[in-house]
Design an enzyme around this catalytic site. Structure first.
Site, PDB file in Angstrom:
ATOM      1  N   GLY A  47      37.829  41.645  47.277  1.00 25.67           N
ATOM      2  CA  GLY A  47      38.526  41.900  46.019  1.00 25.67           C
ATOM      3  C   GLY A  47      37.908  43.096  45.334  1.00 25.67           C
ATOM      4  CD  GLN A  52      34.466  45.583  41.347  1.00 24.74           C
ATOM      5  OE1 GLN A  52      35.516  45.057  41.672  1.00 24.74           O
ATOM      6  NE2 GLN A  52      33.337  45.328  41.988  1.00 24.74           N
ATOM      7  CB  CYS A 103      29.946  41.534  42.620  1.00 28.37           C
ATOM      8  SG  CYS A 103      30.898  42.704  41.636  1.00 28.37           S
ATOM      9  CG  LEU A 104      32.704  45.245  46.985  1.00 27.07           C
ATOM     10  CD1 LEU A 104      34.021  45.970  47.208  1.00 27.07           C
ATOM     11  CD2 LEU A 104      31.864  45.261  48.257  1.00 27.07           C
ATOM     12  CG  HIS A 145      34.501  38.059  41.346  1.00 30.33           C
ATOM     13  ND1 HIS A 145      33.185  37.751  41.601  1.00 30.33           N
ATOM     14  CD2 HIS A 145      34.558  39.421  41.322  1.00 30.33           C
ATOM     15  CE1 HIS A 145      32.484  38.875  41.708  1.00 30.33           C
ATOM     16  NE2 HIS A 145      33.295  39.900  41.555  1.00 30.33           N
ATOM     17  CD  GLU A 146      37.797  41.229  42.430  1.00 32.16           C
ATOM     18  OE1 GLU A 146      37.553  42.229  41.725  1.00 32.16           O
ATOM     19  OE2 GLU A 146      36.991  40.811  43.278  1.00 32.16           O
ATOM     20  CG  HIS A 149      35.181  42.960  38.056  1.00 34.07           C
ATOM     21  ND1 HIS A 149      33.927  43.453  37.778  1.00 34.07           N
ATOM     22  CD2 HIS A 149      35.094  42.409  39.296  1.00 34.07           C
ATOM     23  CE1 HIS A 149      33.118  43.200  38.811  1.00 34.07           C
ATOM     24  NE2 HIS A 149      33.801  42.570  39.741  1.00 34.07           N
TER      25      HIS A 149
HETATM   26 ZN    ZN Z   1      33.010  41.944  41.490  1.00 35.19          ZN
END
Ligand code: ZN
Length: 182
Positions: A47, A52, A103-104, A145-146, A149
Protein backbone atom coordinates in the site's frame (compact mmCIF):
# COMPACT_ATOMS: atom_id res chain seq x y z
CA UNK A 1 5.68 6.02 -15.42
CA UNK A 2 8.34 6.73 -12.93
CA UNK A 3 9.45 5.57 -9.53
CA UNK A 4 9.01 8.33 -6.98
CA UNK A 5 11.09 9.13 -3.92
CA UNK A 6 9.44 7.96 -0.71
CA UNK A 7 9.27 10.34 2.27
CA UNK A 8 10.74 8.82 5.41
CA UNK A 9 9.76 9.17 9.06
CA UNK A 10 10.70 12.67 10.17
CA UNK A 11 9.57 14.38 6.96
CA UNK A 12 6.78 16.82 7.89
CA UNK A 13 4.62 15.84 4.87
CA UNK A 14 3.86 12.57 6.68
CA UNK A 15 2.25 14.48 9.55
CA UNK A 16 0.04 16.76 7.46
CA UNK A 17 -3.61 16.18 6.76
CA UNK A 18 -3.94 15.62 3.02
CA UNK A 19 -6.42 17.73 1.07
CA UNK A 20 -9.17 16.31 -1.14
CA UNK A 21 -8.63 16.14 -4.90
CA UNK A 22 -11.05 18.72 -6.29
CA UNK A 23 -11.05 17.81 -9.95
CA UNK A 24 -10.10 14.20 -10.49
CA UNK A 25 -9.92 14.69 -14.26
CA UNK A 26 -6.79 16.81 -14.03
CA UNK A 27 -4.06 14.87 -15.88
CA UNK A 28 -1.78 14.83 -12.84
CA UNK A 29 -4.21 12.53 -11.02
CA UNK A 30 -3.84 9.60 -13.40
CA UNK A 31 -0.11 10.26 -13.65
CA UNK A 32 0.42 10.22 -9.88
CA UNK A 33 -1.67 7.07 -9.48
CA UNK A 34 0.37 5.26 -12.13
CA UNK A 35 3.59 6.45 -10.53
CA UNK A 36 2.42 5.52 -7.03
CA UNK A 37 1.46 2.01 -8.15
CA UNK A 38 4.85 1.56 -9.79
CA UNK A 39 6.66 2.98 -6.75
CA UNK A 40 4.75 0.68 -4.40
CA UNK A 41 5.47 -2.45 -6.46
CA UNK A 42 9.13 -1.50 -6.90
CA UNK A 43 9.48 -1.11 -3.12
CA UNK A 44 7.65 -4.44 -2.59
CA UNK A 45 4.98 -2.64 -0.63
CA UNK A 46 1.32 -3.54 -0.35
CA UNK A 47 0.00 0.00 0.00
CA UNK A 48 1.08 3.59 -0.56
CA UNK A 49 -0.50 6.96 0.18
CA UNK A 50 0.22 10.17 -1.74
CA UNK A 51 1.82 11.96 1.26
CA UNK A 52 4.47 9.21 1.18
CA UNK A 53 5.54 10.52 -2.22
CA UNK A 54 5.52 14.12 -0.97
CA UNK A 55 2.07 14.95 -2.30
CA UNK A 56 -0.41 15.96 0.39
CA UNK A 57 -3.53 14.84 -1.52
CA UNK A 58 -6.15 12.23 -0.65
CA UNK A 59 -5.01 9.42 -2.92
CA UNK A 60 -4.07 5.88 -1.91
CA UNK A 61 -3.10 2.75 -3.82
CA UNK A 62 -3.05 -0.74 -2.40
CA UNK A 63 -2.70 -4.37 -3.39
CA UNK A 64 -6.04 -6.11 -3.71
CA UNK A 65 -6.27 -9.73 -2.67
CA UNK A 66 -8.89 -12.11 -3.95
CA UNK A 67 -10.40 -14.70 -1.65
CA UNK A 68 -8.00 -17.55 -0.89
CA UNK A 69 -5.14 -15.41 -2.04
CA UNK A 70 -2.38 -14.34 0.28
CA UNK A 71 0.90 -12.49 0.02
CA UNK A 72 2.70 -15.82 0.26
CA UNK A 73 1.53 -17.23 -3.08
CA UNK A 74 2.85 -14.13 -4.77
CA UNK A 75 4.45 -15.71 -7.83
CA UNK A 76 1.41 -17.63 -8.95
CA UNK A 77 -1.02 -14.75 -8.97
CA UNK A 78 -1.18 -11.51 -10.86
CA UNK A 79 -0.84 -8.46 -8.71
CA UNK A 80 -3.93 -6.30 -8.59
CA UNK A 81 -3.73 -2.73 -7.44
CA UNK A 82 -6.66 -0.53 -6.45
CA UNK A 83 -6.44 3.25 -6.43
CA UNK A 84 -8.85 5.32 -4.36
CA UNK A 85 -9.28 9.07 -4.54
CA UNK A 86 -10.80 10.98 -1.60
CA UNK A 87 -11.46 7.76 0.32
CA UNK A 88 -13.60 7.41 3.40
CA UNK A 89 -13.67 4.41 5.69
CA UNK A 90 -15.76 3.23 8.59
CA UNK A 91 -15.54 0.18 10.76
CA UNK A 92 -18.49 -2.18 10.51
CA UNK A 93 -17.53 -4.16 13.58
CA UNK A 94 -16.11 -3.15 16.94
CA UNK A 95 -13.88 -6.23 16.86
CA UNK A 96 -10.19 -5.58 16.48
CA UNK A 97 -7.06 -7.63 15.96
CA UNK A 98 -3.37 -7.01 16.57
CA UNK A 99 -0.89 -7.74 13.80
CA UNK A 100 2.63 -6.72 12.82
CA UNK A 101 2.81 -3.85 10.35
CA UNK A 102 5.53 -2.16 8.41
CA UNK A 103 5.56 1.02 6.38
CA UNK A 104 7.60 2.09 3.36
CA UNK A 105 8.23 5.39 5.17
CA UNK A 106 9.68 3.55 8.19
CA UNK A 107 11.84 0.98 6.38
CA UNK A 108 13.17 -2.04 8.18
CA UNK A 109 10.91 -1.70 11.17
CA UNK A 110 7.75 -3.41 12.41
CA UNK A 111 5.18 -2.56 15.01
CA UNK A 112 2.23 -4.41 16.50
CA UNK A 113 -0.88 -2.44 15.58
CA UNK A 114 -4.51 -2.79 16.56
CA UNK A 115 -6.99 -2.47 13.66
CA UNK A 116 -10.68 -3.10 13.11
CA UNK A 117 -11.43 -6.55 11.67
CA UNK A 118 -13.89 -5.33 9.09
CA UNK A 119 -14.40 -2.01 7.36
CA UNK A 120 -16.39 -0.40 4.60
CA UNK A 121 -14.51 1.89 2.27
CA UNK A 122 -15.65 4.30 -0.35
CA UNK A 123 -13.86 6.51 -2.83
CA UNK A 124 -13.46 7.35 -6.49
CA UNK A 125 -11.45 5.45 -9.03
CA UNK A 126 -9.34 7.20 -11.63
CA UNK A 127 -12.32 7.52 -13.98
CA UNK A 128 -14.51 9.06 -11.32
CA UNK A 129 -16.61 5.97 -10.63
CA UNK A 130 -17.63 5.41 -7.03
CA UNK A 131 -16.05 2.37 -5.45
CA UNK A 132 -17.83 1.14 -2.32
CA UNK A 133 -16.73 -2.14 -0.82
CA UNK A 134 -16.14 -4.02 2.37
CA UNK A 135 -12.83 -5.49 3.43
CA UNK A 136 -11.65 -7.67 6.25
CA UNK A 137 -8.46 -9.07 7.70
CA UNK A 138 -5.25 -8.07 5.95
CA UNK A 139 -7.11 -6.12 3.27
CA UNK A 140 -8.93 -4.08 5.90
CA UNK A 141 -5.66 -3.52 7.74
CA UNK A 142 -3.88 -2.18 4.65
CA UNK A 143 -6.69 0.25 3.87
CA UNK A 144 -6.84 1.52 7.47
CA UNK A 145 -3.06 2.03 7.40
CA UNK A 146 -3.15 3.97 4.10
CA UNK A 147 -6.16 6.02 5.14
CA UNK A 148 -4.29 7.00 8.31
CA UNK A 149 -1.52 8.44 6.14
CA UNK A 150 -4.06 10.87 4.67
CA UNK A 151 -4.85 12.03 8.21
CA UNK A 152 -1.15 12.49 8.99
CA UNK A 153 -1.14 9.45 11.28
CA UNK A 154 1.63 6.85 11.25
CA UNK A 155 1.22 3.35 12.67
CA UNK A 156 3.75 4.07 15.39
CA UNK A 157 1.12 6.19 17.13
CA UNK A 158 -1.30 3.23 17.09
CA UNK A 159 0.88 0.55 18.66
CA UNK A 160 -1.06 -2.10 20.54
CA UNK A 161 1.82 -2.23 22.99
CA UNK A 162 4.36 0.58 22.96
CA UNK A 163 7.18 -1.89 23.47
CA UNK A 164 6.15 -3.88 20.40
CA UNK A 165 8.14 -1.87 17.88
CA UNK A 166 11.59 -2.42 16.44
CA UNK A 167 13.82 -3.61 13.64
CA UNK A 168 12.23 -6.44 11.66
CA UNK A 169 14.99 -8.96 12.38
CA UNK A 170 14.78 -8.43 16.14
CA UNK A 171 10.98 -8.55 16.06
CA UNK A 172 11.15 -11.85 14.14
CA UNK A 173 13.58 -13.23 16.69
CA UNK A 174 12.13 -12.01 19.96
CA UNK A 175 8.51 -10.98 19.47
CA UNK A 176 6.69 -12.84 16.71
CA UNK A 177 7.17 -16.29 18.25
CA UNK A 178 6.07 -14.98 21.62
CA UNK A 179 2.87 -13.58 20.14
CA UNK A 180 2.14 -16.71 18.14
CA UNK A 181 2.38 -18.78 21.31
CA UNK A 182 -0.35 -16.76 22.96
ZN1 ZN B 1 2.66 3.44 5.66
Amino acid sequence: MSILKIAKLGHPVLLEQATAVKNIHQPFVKQIIDDMAQTMLDAKGIGLAAPQVHLSKQIIVFRTFEENESIENDETTTVKVTALINPKIKNITEETNNEWEGCLSIPGMLGLVKRFNKIEYEGLDVKGNVIKKQAEGLQARIIQHEYDHLMGILYISRLADNKAFGYAEEIEEYWKKKYEEK
